[in-house]
Design a protein around this motif. Structure first.
Motif, PDB file in Angstrom:
ATOM      1  N   ASP A   9       0.825  -1.085  -0.126  1.00 36.33           N
ATOM      2  CA  ASP A   9      -0.014  -0.001  -0.156  1.00 36.33           C
ATOM      3  C   ASP A   9       0.934   1.385  -0.057  1.00 36.33           C
ATOM      4  O   ASP A   9       1.639   1.490   1.192  1.00 36.33           O
ATOM      5  N   GLU A  50      -3.032   3.643  -2.900  1.00 35.03           N
ATOM      6  CA  GLU A  50      -3.913   3.507  -1.717  1.00 35.03           C
ATOM      7  C   GLU A  50      -4.594   4.836  -1.629  1.00 35.03           C
ATOM      8  O   GLU A  50      -5.546   5.252  -0.893  1.00 35.03           O
ATOM      9  N   ASN A  86      -9.383   0.076  -4.565  1.00 38.38           N
ATOM     10  CA  ASN A  86      -9.268  -0.398  -3.239  1.00 38.38           C
ATOM     11  C   ASN A  86     -10.207   0.522  -2.403  1.00 38.38           C
ATOM     12  O   ASN A  86     -10.913   1.343  -2.983  1.00 38.38           O
ATOM     13  N   ASN A  87     -10.331   0.435  -1.146  1.00 42.87           N
ATOM     14  CA  ASN A  87     -11.216   0.935  -0.295  1.00 42.87           C
ATOM     15  C   ASN A  87     -11.336   2.418   0.057  1.00 42.87           C
ATOM     16  O   ASN A  87     -12.271   3.206   0.199  1.00 42.87           O
ATOM     17  N   THR A 142     -11.484  -4.796  -5.348  1.00 42.03           N
ATOM     18  CA  THR A 142     -11.863  -4.529  -4.107  1.00 42.03           C
ATOM     19  C   THR A 142     -12.900  -5.152  -3.648  1.00 42.03           C
ATOM     20  O   THR A 142     -13.854  -5.115  -4.072  1.00 42.03           O
ATOM     21  N   HIS A 184      -7.904  -6.554  -3.205  1.00 45.55           N
ATOM     22  CA  HIS A 184      -8.047  -5.878  -1.905  1.00 45.55           C
ATOM     23  C   HIS A 184      -9.004  -6.358  -1.240  1.00 45.55           C
ATOM     24  O   HIS A 184      -9.860  -6.182  -1.339  1.00 45.55           O
ATOM     25  N   GLU A 188      -8.120  -5.769   8.235  1.00 48.59           N
ATOM     26  CA  GLU A 188      -7.020  -4.786   8.557  1.00 48.59           C
ATOM     27  C   GLU A 188      -6.311  -5.354  10.103  1.00 48.59           C
ATOM     28  O   GLU A 188      -7.003  -5.759  11.021  1.00 48.59           O
ATOM     29  N   HIS A 216      -4.554  -4.381   1.550  1.00 48.67           N
ATOM     30  CA  HIS A 216      -5.593  -4.001   2.494  1.00 48.67           C
ATOM     31  C   HIS A 216      -5.314  -3.990   4.012  1.00 48.67           C
ATOM     32  O   HIS A 216      -5.331  -2.961   4.743  1.00 48.67           O
TER      33      HIS A 216
END
Length: 342
Positions: A9, A50, A86-87, A142, A184, A188, A216
């Motif tokens: 990331d 990211e 990605n988020n 993602t 992704h 976490e 991620h």
């Protein structure tokens, strides 16, 4: 032989943006000076972008928007392909996501995962590049976008097995020799993959994806080289590469891994996974004013500066996870730019 390199990331927290500020511009060139030679040595290098390049005001967590100079510095460091699914890709909403794509287009960078129109998606996905005569297809998905919804004409690749199956089929019909899926996914800060990651990795490998690279969780998760019935490597799974560059401060988030894969075509025309290796990198935070964040080889940094915050713990835990769970993926050390870099 073709060498591929994957990094985790690439983030831009507020302190990173402030450290890079030089008058009205932003200078990220020091950030990657100690590892540029390693990235550039690969035939093709991939990084997860990211943070959107969403324009001013530039912001860090929780909704990112990095300066335009950030992807330029990553490109100058040797990265060829930017992952944008990605988020955080919608942190500046649809407009910011589309602006990110236009900035990447303006610097001539390859990118996958989000698209500014249906036409762009149909023309450029799956993304296939030919390296030394080997056609490599890249896919990027993602799990979500932090509750934000993309609006037309933007397209975001979400994880959906039926869609992924169609994309893999299309890559095969386009004569891809090798298929890479960048996901992704995961939880976490968890050092082990969850069942959803494991199931999806099994699905991808069964569908013929040879390289499965995850991001991620912001921490390094296990890596596994799988073998076919003849004992030949047939799939590499990297559940999470962790952070490539960030201002995260807990032990397992201060660094990440870069993975180097060497593939080759044998005399029968079959593509073989010749080797898979990983190396640890650490983000050194500024200790004086006007310094910048720097990504450095973790083990070399540990030798030179054993008291860096969390560095020893990060390396020890990464080695613990590696020795206990990794299969077939060896560790290597990046040679420093010079033996006494500081």
């Amino acid at each position: 032989e073709v060498s591929l390199l994957f990094a985790g990331d690439a983030m831009q927290h507020k302190a990173q943006i402030q450290s890079a500020k030089q008058g009205e511009a932003y200078d990220y060139s020091p950030c990657f000076a100690d590892i540029t030679h390693e990235i550039a040595a690969a035939d093709y290098a991939v990084v997860n972008l990211e943070s959107p390049i969403g324009g001013q005001p530039y912001t860090g967590y929780p909704c990112f928007s990095a300066p335009d100079e950030f992807p330029i510095a990553l490109q100058n460091a040797g990265f060829d392909l930017f992952l944008t699914a990605n988020n955080h890709c919608l942190d500046r909403y649809t407009r910011g996501a589309i602006r990110t794509l236009h900035i990447l287009d303006s610097i001539g960078a390859d990118h996958i995962g989000t698209y500014d129109s249906k036409d762009s998606f149909e023309r450029f996905y799956p993304f296939i590049t030919s390296i030394k005569g080997i056609r490599i297809a890249f896919l990027n998905y993602t799990y979500g976008t932090n509750g934000f919804t993309p609006h037309s004409p933007l397209i975001v690749n979400y994880i959906d097995e039926e869609k992924i199956k169609k994309d893999i089929f299309r890559a095969k019909t386009l004569s891809a020799d090798l298929i890479v899926a960048c996901l992704h996914w995961g939880d976490e800060y968890q050092l082990l993959p969850n069942k959803r990651q494991e199931d999806l990795a099994d699905f991808l490998a069964k569908e013929g994806v040879q390289l499965i690279i995850g991001a991620h969780p912001h921490v390094i998760q296990p890596m596994e080289l799988r073998y076919d019935e003849q004992g030949n490597p047939c799939a590499l799974i990297v559940y999470s590469l962790g952070n490539f560059i960030s201002n995260m401060k807990t032990r397992d988030t201060v660094g990440g891994a870069m993975v180097k894969v060497v593939i080759r075509r044998d005399i029968t025309g079959k593509i073989l996974l010749q080797s898979a290796q990983h190396t640890l990198v650490y983000t050194r935070r500024p200790t004086i004013q006007k310094e910048n964040f720097r990504v450095v080889p973790a083990i070399q940094e540990l030798k030179e500066h054993p008291h860096r915050p969390h560095l020893k713990g990060f390396a020890e835990k990464a080695h613990e996870i590696s020795s206990k769970y990794n299969k077939g993926v060896t560790e290597y050390q990046i040679e420093p730019v010079n033996p006494t870099f500081k």
